[in-house]
Design a protein around this motif. Structure first.
Motif, short mmCIF file in Angstrom:
data_model
loop_
_atom_site.label_atom_id
_atom_site.label_comp_id
_atom_site.label_asym_id
_atom_site.label_seq_id
_atom_site.Cartn_x
_atom_site.Cartn_y
_atom_site.Cartn_z
N MET A 228 42.26 35.39 39.08
CA MET A 228 40.92 35.04 39.52
C MET A 228 40.83 35.06 41.05
SD MET A 228 38.80 31.67 38.36
CE MET A 228 37.19 31.29 39.03
N ARG A 229 41.82 34.48 41.70
CA ARG A 229 41.80 34.40 43.17
C ARG A 229 41.97 35.77 43.81
NH1 ARG A 229 46.24 34.07 46.21
NH2 ARG A 229 47.48 33.34 44.42
N ALA A 232 39.08 38.16 43.13
CA ALA A 232 37.97 37.88 44.02
C ALA A 232 38.17 38.56 45.37
CB ALA A 232 37.80 36.37 44.21
N GLU A 233 39.41 38.53 45.87
CA GLU A 233 39.69 39.20 47.15
C GLU A 233 39.40 40.69 47.06
OE1 GLU A 233 43.62 38.43 48.52
OE2 GLU A 233 43.39 36.24 48.53
N LEU A 235 37.41 42.27 44.89
CA LEU A 235 35.99 42.54 44.63
C LEU A 235 35.11 42.24 45.83
CD1 LEU A 235 35.75 41.16 40.98
CD2 LEU A 235 35.92 43.55 41.73
N ASP A 236 35.60 41.46 46.78
CA ASP A 236 34.83 41.14 47.99
C ASP A 236 35.11 42.10 49.13
OD1 ASP A 236 33.58 39.03 46.73
OD2 ASP A 236 34.98 37.51 47.49
N VAL A 255 40.63 38.11 36.46
CA VAL A 255 39.79 39.13 37.11
C VAL A 255 38.43 39.21 36.42
CG1 VAL A 255 39.54 41.59 37.60
CG2 VAL A 255 41.75 40.48 37.94
N ASN A 257 36.89 36.82 34.98
CA ASN A 257 36.15 35.64 35.43
C ASN A 257 35.57 35.88 36.82
OD1 ASN A 257 35.65 32.92 36.59
ND2 ASN A 257 36.48 32.23 34.63
N ALA A 258 36.39 36.44 37.72
CA ALA A 258 35.92 36.71 39.08
C ALA A 258 34.77 37.71 39.08
CB ALA A 258 37.07 37.23 39.93
N GLN A 261 31.56 35.97 37.97
CA GLN A 261 30.99 35.12 39.01
C GLN A 261 30.18 35.94 40.02
OE1 GLN A 261 34.23 32.94 40.76
NE2 GLN A 261 34.33 31.45 39.09
N ARG A 262 30.46 37.24 40.11
CA ARG A 262 29.75 38.12 41.04
C ARG A 262 28.71 38.97 40.33
NH1 ARG A 262 34.14 36.30 42.62
NH2 ARG A 262 34.69 36.07 44.83
#
Length: 338
Positions: A228-229, A232-233, A235-236, A255, A257-258, A261-262
């Protein structure tokens, strides 16, 4: 009146006209035995009334599985496979965390008054593990399941084919048309399998004429939280990947989940491939494309190797067996939309 000695595996081999390892393969459900040979061995087993166990039914032999934790679905599925395979052969199974497994406890279980511990399986031991040294010094049959590298391990091992499985996963994404493929693996957490899966990722990109972009590479610990962490990196990023390969299914779930969230849709906006094929992989929405580790087969092979050691049907050199993995294509992969 003198009791008739129970037949041994060597007696069955002589009666069937085959080698001792061949009889052991039949007993333990191993492959690479022809139907005709298998039939001869089974007939000899019946004729000699061969009993797999030499201890009374009320006192079954015991195998121990040593694990690092009981929290992982992968561990729980391996435990189920071990128990199923052991039960077929008349063994009970005991479980222990690695920190509770000691030479002194093993020694007590091997005393003549107890003599129930027939073998020990170590789940994912690291190279240089003191547990391996202790088992060898006590001459206890032992096997490693999914070790962190089998080279120099000094006991037999059964492992999944990490490199070829990861190569198939990344190749699948490239075949769909993805060119920015990220990876979340575990090279530091799991030096053996993590590095093998990263090496396959790099090899697949190289074969496709693509460079390894450092910004698309992340190193985790195979957990949902790290997926997840680190997902997020990725995907950002200003130019995020269109697909991500993870070194474990738990990381893949993180992933997903991340992405949610987006407000990214899988697989329209992002394709994801995991590794393991734990039970939850088929239950996600959409179901996870992943690389299947044959956990039940690996567990059965490990139990069989212990039986072979006990029967004296193995060579002096430790055997490192690698079991084929399989890409399972489900609903989290599709051609890129951009």
């Amino acid at each position: 009146m003198t009791a008739t000695p129970r037949p041994k595996i060597a007696d069955v081999a002589a009666a069937a006209g085959v080698s001792v390892p061949t009889v052991s393969k039949v007993l333990n459900g191993r492959t690479h035995v022809s139907d005709a040979t298998r039939a001869k061995v089974q007939q000899a087993l019946a004729d000699l009334d061969y009993s797999k166990r030499n201890t009374p039914a009320a006192q079954p032999g015991m195998l121990q599985l040593v694990v690092n934790n009981f929290d992982s679905p992968w561990v729980l599925e391996t435990m189920a496979g071990v128990e199923s395979a052991a039960d077929r052969l008349g063994y009970a199974v005991a479980y222990s965390r690695a920190e509770h497994a000691t030479a002194e406890r093993w020694r007590k279980l091997r005393e003549p008054s107890v003599n129930r511990l027939d073998g020990v399986m170590l789940l994912a031991p690291r190279r240089g593990s003191p547990l391996v040294t202790a088992l060898r010094s006590l001459r206890i049959p032992a096997v490693a399941i999914d070790p962190e590298g089998s080279e120099g391990l000094a006991i037999p091992s059964v492992s999944p084919a990490s490199f070829s499985g990861a190569l198939a996963a990344v190749g699948h994404l490239l075949a769909l048309g993805h060119r920015r493929v990220g990876i979340i693996t575990g090279r530091n957490h799991s030096p053996g399998h993590g590095r093998a899966r990263y090496a396959a990722y790099a090899a697949a990109l190289h074969e496709a004429g693509l460079p390894v972009a450092p910004e698309l590479v992340r190193d985790g610990d195979f957990s949902t939280e790290s997926g997840m962490r680190l997902g997020a990196e990725l995907l950002d990023l200003p130019e995020p990947p269109t697909a991500i390969f993870t070194g474990s299914d738990l990381q893949a779930l993180g992933v997903m989940n991340a992405a949610g969230q987006r407000s990214l849709l899988v697989p329209r906006d992002l394709s994801i491939v995991g590794f393991d094929d734990i039970a939850q992989a088929a239950l996600t929405s959409p179901p996870l494309t992943t690389v299947r580790q044959p956990l039940a087969q690996m567990a059965a092979m490990a139990v069989g190797i212990l039986t072979e050691q006990r029967e004296g049907a193995v060579s002096a050199a430790p055997t490192a067996l690698e079991v084929a993995t399989e890409l399972v294509v489900r609903g989290t992969t599709a051609p890129p939309s951009r």
